[in-house]
Design a protein around this motif. Structure first.
Motif, short mmCIF file in Angstrom:
data_model
loop_
_atom_site.label_atom_id
_atom_site.label_comp_id
_atom_site.label_asym_id
_atom_site.label_seq_id
_atom_site.Cartn_x
_atom_site.Cartn_y
_atom_site.Cartn_z
N ASP A 170 4.95 7.61 9.72
CA ASP A 170 4.04 7.31 8.61
C ASP A 170 3.74 8.59 7.83
O ASP A 170 3.05 9.48 8.33
CB ASP A 170 2.75 6.71 9.15
CG ASP A 170 1.78 6.26 8.07
OD1 ASP A 170 1.94 6.66 6.90
OD2 ASP A 170 0.85 5.51 8.40
N GLN A 181 3.80 8.16 14.51
CA GLN A 181 5.11 7.58 14.79
C GLN A 181 4.99 6.18 15.36
O GLN A 181 4.04 5.86 16.06
CB GLN A 181 5.86 8.47 15.78
CG GLN A 181 6.04 9.87 15.28
CD GLN A 181 6.59 10.79 16.36
OE1 GLN A 181 6.77 10.40 17.50
NE2 GLN A 181 6.85 12.02 16.00
N THR A 182 6.01 5.38 15.07
CA THR A 182 6.13 4.05 15.65
C THR A 182 7.38 4.05 16.53
O THR A 182 8.45 4.49 16.09
CB THR A 182 6.26 2.97 14.57
OG1 THR A 182 5.09 3.01 13.74
CG2 THR A 182 6.39 1.58 15.18
N GLU A 210 13.44 -3.50 18.32
CA GLU A 210 13.95 -2.87 17.11
C GLU A 210 14.98 -3.76 16.43
O GLU A 210 15.02 -3.87 15.22
CB GLU A 210 14.60 -1.53 17.48
CG GLU A 210 15.10 -0.78 16.28
CD GLU A 210 15.72 0.54 16.66
OE1 GLU A 210 16.80 0.82 16.11
OE2 GLU A 210 15.16 1.28 17.47
N GLU A 233 18.54 8.19 13.02
CA GLU A 233 17.91 7.23 13.93
C GLU A 233 18.78 6.90 15.13
O GLU A 233 18.28 6.74 16.24
CB GLU A 233 17.58 5.94 13.18
CG GLU A 233 16.54 6.09 12.11
CD GLU A 233 16.32 4.81 11.33
OE1 GLU A 233 16.28 3.73 11.96
OE2 GLU A 233 16.20 4.89 10.10
N VAL A 241 10.55 13.22 8.51
CA VAL A 241 11.16 11.94 8.16
C VAL A 241 12.32 11.68 9.11
O VAL A 241 12.84 12.60 9.75
CB VAL A 241 11.64 11.90 6.70
CG1 VAL A 241 10.47 12.05 5.74
CG2 VAL A 241 12.70 12.95 6.43
N MET A 242 12.75 10.45 9.18
CA MET A 242 13.90 10.10 10.00
C MET A 242 15.15 10.75 9.41
O MET A 242 15.36 10.72 8.21
CB MET A 242 14.07 8.58 10.04
CG MET A 242 12.87 7.84 10.61
SD MET A 242 12.49 8.21 12.32
CE MET A 242 13.82 7.37 13.14
N SER A 291 9.98 4.78 13.07
CA SER A 291 9.43 5.19 11.78
C SER A 291 8.37 6.27 11.95
O SER A 291 7.82 6.45 13.05
CB SER A 291 8.82 3.99 11.04
OG SER A 291 7.67 3.51 11.71
#
Length: 99
Positions: free
Chosen positions: A20, A89-90, A97, A71, A67-68, A18
């Motif tokens: 933010d 970022q995470t 996951e 993925e 943004v993603m 993800s």
């Protein structure tokens, strides 16, 4: 899920899960180091909605953010995290996951 480097050392991929939008400044550094199109740049309008930057030239963009995008294309190399100036970022290993 652990894998190995070319010479056999153990390595655990750390996948981008993800971004933010409150922390992201849309600088594009992560996009530039990622050769897999995992992320893309979007705009945020005055209502807080994500908008494509190419679609509507009339809509005003308040802020740009990453943004993603894809993925599943992430290989977990962590290059994007190393260049991010805002730590927005995470990342997580595959096992975390899926949980």
């Amino acid at each position: 899920m652990s894998t190995a480097t070319r010479d056999g050392r153990n390595w655990t991929p750390d996948y981008l899960v993800s971004i933010d939008p409150k922390k992201c400044i849309g600088c594009g550094r992560c996009f530039k180091v990622c050769g897999r199109d995992v992320m893309t740049l979007k705009g945020i309008n005055d209502e807080g909605d994500l908008i494509d930057l190419d679609d509507d030239e009339d809509e005003e963009v308040e802020k740009k953010v990453m943004v993603m995008n894809d993925e599943g294309a992430c290989i977990g190399c962590g290059a994007c995290a190393r260049v991010c100036p805002t730590n927005c970022q995470t990342h997580a290993p595959a096992a975390a996951e899926a949980a």
